[in-house]
Design a protein around this motif. Structure first.
Motif, PDB file in Angstrom:
ATOM      1  N   LYS A   1       1.013  -1.159  -0.313  1.00 33.54           N
ATOM      2  CA  LYS A   1       0.116  -0.316   0.301  1.00 33.54           C
ATOM      3  C   LYS A   1       0.201   1.329   0.191  1.00 33.54           C
ATOM      4  CE  LYS A   1      -3.837  -2.385   1.917  1.00 33.54           C
ATOM      5  NZ  LYS A   1      -5.217  -2.137   3.714  1.00 33.54           N
TER       6      LYS A   1
ATOM      7  N   GLN B   1       3.936   3.008  -7.888  1.00 27.94           N
ATOM      8  CA  GLN B   1       1.412   1.935  -7.585  1.00 27.94           C
ATOM      9  C   GLN B   1       2.154   1.381  -9.117  1.00 27.94           C
ATOM     10  OE1 GLN B   1       0.409   0.332  -5.949  1.00 27.94           O
ATOM     11  NE2 GLN B   1       0.403   0.531  -3.639  1.00 27.94           N
ATOM     12  N   PRO B   2       0.956   0.304 -10.283  1.00 32.42           N
ATOM     13  CA  PRO B   2       0.692   0.939 -11.604  1.00 32.42           C
ATOM     14  C   PRO B   2       0.573   1.974 -12.236  1.00 32.42           C
ATOM     15  CG  PRO B   2       0.000  -1.232 -10.250  1.00 32.42           C
ATOM     16  CD  PRO B   2      -0.246  -0.106  -9.401  1.00 32.42           C
TER      17      PRO B   2
ATOM     18  N   GLY C   1      -1.565   5.293 -13.433  1.00 32.82           N
ATOM     19  CA  GLY C   1      -2.859   5.616 -13.373  1.00 32.82           C
ATOM     20  C   GLY C   1      -3.539   6.785 -14.715  1.00 32.82           C
TER      21      GLY C   1
ATOM     22  N   GLU D   1      -0.141  -4.831 -15.699  1.00 34.25           N
ATOM     23  CA  GLU D   1      -0.792  -4.289 -15.654  1.00 34.25           C
ATOM     24  C   GLU D   1      -1.998  -4.111 -14.731  1.00 34.25           C
ATOM     25  OE1 GLU D   1      -4.022  -3.146 -19.020  1.00 34.25           O
ATOM     26  OE2 GLU D   1      -2.107  -2.837 -20.630  1.00 34.25           O
ATOM     27  N   GLY D   2      -2.820  -3.514 -13.828  1.00 33.70           N
ATOM     28  CA  GLY D   2      -3.534  -4.412 -12.845  1.00 33.70           C
ATOM     29  C   GLY D   2      -3.896  -2.654 -12.080  1.00 33.70           C
ATOM     30  N   GLU D   3      -4.708  -2.670 -10.742  1.00 31.23           N
ATOM     31  CA  GLU D   3      -6.145  -1.917 -10.405  1.00 31.23           C
ATOM     32  C   GLU D   3      -5.243  -0.719  -9.506  1.00 31.23           C
ATOM     33  OE1 GLU D   3      -8.909  -3.333  -7.262  1.00 31.23           O
ATOM     34  OE2 GLU D   3      -9.678  -3.360  -9.602  1.00 31.23           O
ATOM     35  N   SER D   4      -4.368  -2.244  -8.796  1.00 25.92           N
ATOM     36  CA  SER D   4      -3.946  -1.873  -7.253  1.00 25.92           C
ATOM     37  C   SER D   4      -2.136  -2.418  -7.058  1.00 25.92           C
ATOM     38  CB  SER D   4      -4.342  -1.420  -6.357  1.00 25.92           C
ATOM     39  OG  SER D   4      -4.484  -2.305  -6.095  1.00 25.92           O
TER      40      SER D   4
ATOM     41  N   ALA E   1      -3.786  -5.113  -5.020  1.00 26.68           N
ATOM     42  CA  ALA E   1      -4.259  -6.412  -6.000  1.00 26.68           C
ATOM     43  C   ALA E   1      -3.368  -7.476  -6.571  1.00 26.68           C
ATOM     44  CB  ALA E   1      -5.029  -5.828  -7.026  1.00 26.68           C
TER      45      ALA E   1
END
Length: 267
Positions: free
Chosen positions: A71, A95-96, A98, A167-170, A173
């Motif tokens: 996080k 983080q990925p 945005g 690729e991923g939302e977070s 995840a």
């Protein structure tokens, strides 16, 4: 050469709080933004980030703790400033990526910088840290493999992962999916992006890091060598760090690396 930001924006900014509509407020996350003349680094760690005495790697943490470590946030690159807005280019990002540009309004009131949202409704209050003016410098590692930003007595170093994020939302995840499938080594690789903030005059001691076991230790595993003529910083790796920019009226930069202690030595 990139355009320099206004001098009043340089230095080290510690976020005191962020607020947003609906009553959202966070004044506990540790956030430091280290700004040189154009290059910057930023790290954001929850106050209750998992820490384990004696830990030396991600293998010492439970699955739940690894998801908590994921996080963290941190990014680095070039900052562009106009009278109306700041735009943070994220060449490196924990983080990925945005879909929304990192842009905000800004104004300075004494030692306070107030940032407002452009693409989202929020307000961040930043306070200028002591001993963060004077020398400013930035070093880049290879082709976007790392960035070291120095402002006064403060530093922030960020190194890229060995492989880019899928690729991923977070990141939580992505790490959670790897752990659920029993692929702990994959989760470790996803997390393995060191971002370390600290103080130079304390032997380049790391104060906050995305690798918790580095906190309280020297940044360097061996004394770095600064080749001023070539503009290279050699830390024992196969690729030198290249000087990207330098504001050094007191010619302090070469002497800073003589202050470095080595991981494993006493401070």
């Amino acid at each position: 050469m990139s355009a320099k930001v206004p001098p009043e924006v340089t230095g080290v900014w510690r976020r005191e709080e962020i607020t947003a509509p609906g009553g959202y407020r966070d004044d506990t996350t540790r956030v430091f933004w280290v700004q040189a003349d154009s290059w910057y680094g930023d790290v954001r760690l929850k106050i209750d980030i998992p820490r384990r005495a004696g830990a030396t790697s991600f293998a010492d943490f439970s699955d739940a703790e690894l998801i908590e470590l994921a996080k963290a946030q941190g990014f680095a690159g070039l900052l562009t400033v106009t009278p109306a807005m700041c735009a943070w280019r994220r060449d490196l990002d924990y983080q990925p990526p945005g879909p929304i540009p990192d842009e905000g309004t800004w104004r300075i009131e004494g030692d306070i910088l107030i940032e407002g949202g452009i693409h989202a409704d929020y307000e961040e209050i930043w306070r200028l840290e002591p001993q963060s003016h004077g020398l400013r410098a930035a070093f880049g590692l290879g082709d976007g493999q790392g960035l070291l930003v120095i402002a006064g007595d403060h530093f922030l170093m960020m190194r890229a992962r060995k492989t880019p994020l899928p690729e991923g939302e977070s990141l939580p995840a992505l790490v959670g999916a790897a752990l659920a499938a029993g692929r702990r080594n994959e989760a470790f690789a996803l997390l393995d992006m060191p971002i370390s903030y600290g103080r130079i005059g304390q032997g380049w001691r790391v104060v906050h890091s995305t690798l918790p076991w580095l906190e309280g230790r020297p940044l360097w595993t061996r004394p770095p060598l600064f080749d001023e003529a070539a503009g290279h910083l050699l830390d024992g790796g196969s690729t030198p760090w290249t000087l990207l920019e330098r504001h050094d009226p007191g010619q302090e930069l070469p002497g800073l690396f003589a202050l470095a202690t080595v991981a494993g030595s006493s401070l």
